[in-house]
Write an enzyme that holds these catalytic residues in place. Sequence first.
Site, mmCIF file in Angstrom:
data_model
loop_
_atom_site.group_PDB
_atom_site.id
_atom_site.type_symbol
_atom_site.label_atom_id
_atom_site.label_comp_id
_atom_site.label_asym_id
_atom_site.label_seq_id
_atom_site.Cartn_x
_atom_site.Cartn_y
_atom_site.Cartn_z
ATOM 1 C CG ASP A 26 32.674 46.950 38.373
ATOM 2 O OD1 ASP A 26 33.114 48.083 38.182
ATOM 3 O OD2 ASP A 26 33.030 46.163 37.611
ATOM 4 C CG ASP A 28 31.485 49.591 32.804
ATOM 5 O OD1 ASP A 28 30.573 50.032 32.022
ATOM 6 O OD2 ASP A 28 32.016 50.467 33.323
ATOM 7 C CG ASP A 175 32.975 42.041 35.515
ATOM 8 O OD1 ASP A 175 33.144 43.158 36.280
ATOM 9 O OD2 ASP A 175 32.895 42.039 34.460
#
Length: 228
Positions: A26, A28, A175
């Site tokens: 990922d 961000d 996250d």
Amino acid sequence: MTHAPRPDRGAPAPLPLPVSKLILFDLDGVLVDTLPVMRSAWQAVCAQHGIDIPFRSYAKHLGRPFSDIMATLGVRQIEEVASTYDAVSTRDAHLARPFPGIEAALHTITAGGQRIGVVTSKPLARAVPLLERLRCPFSVVRAPGRERGKPAPDTLLAALVETGTDPADATYVGDMAVDQEAARRGGLRYVHAGWGYGEPTAPEPLTAHEPAQLFGLLRDSLAPEEAA
């Protein structure tokens, strides 16, 4: 037949990251800390469009496509809001910073023979300039187009198709809970980035608490002839 020594029962043995031919990340909260950019853009959205929704409410849904977040929050003027958000995000992109140690970790992983890629909900026009700062050889970068965004696995699977990789040979590092769900639905292994913005859900995934730990998990999972 010989058996490996049993681990000390006083402390659980560390779980290694299974060997993968492709490690997808990922963006961000995993590769780049873009929270200051997102906060600035959301504040501009609220000021210009008369929206009274705190940033923390927006941030709960990070990982999903922007239009999906707006629908969840009950924002109706999605196109106008998205235009403002994109413009301010582009203007303030200089506020974003790669997480400490992430560039070195990526280079170490690729030096070990794994390919890396990115699957993000951020539009490619804003994602690519951020990734260029990392100076890493990404094999694939995917964002939702016709595909559904996370937690649907579509963009992950599109990345696998583009790179000719089986889900069993891929790992996704995210996250947020939507990252974990997307990986599960796509049949990929999942590793949680403990330095990111969100918390994992059950079942508790393997967690790397800092970028440097990623390579250690990969290295420890290699067969002796591969590690030599």
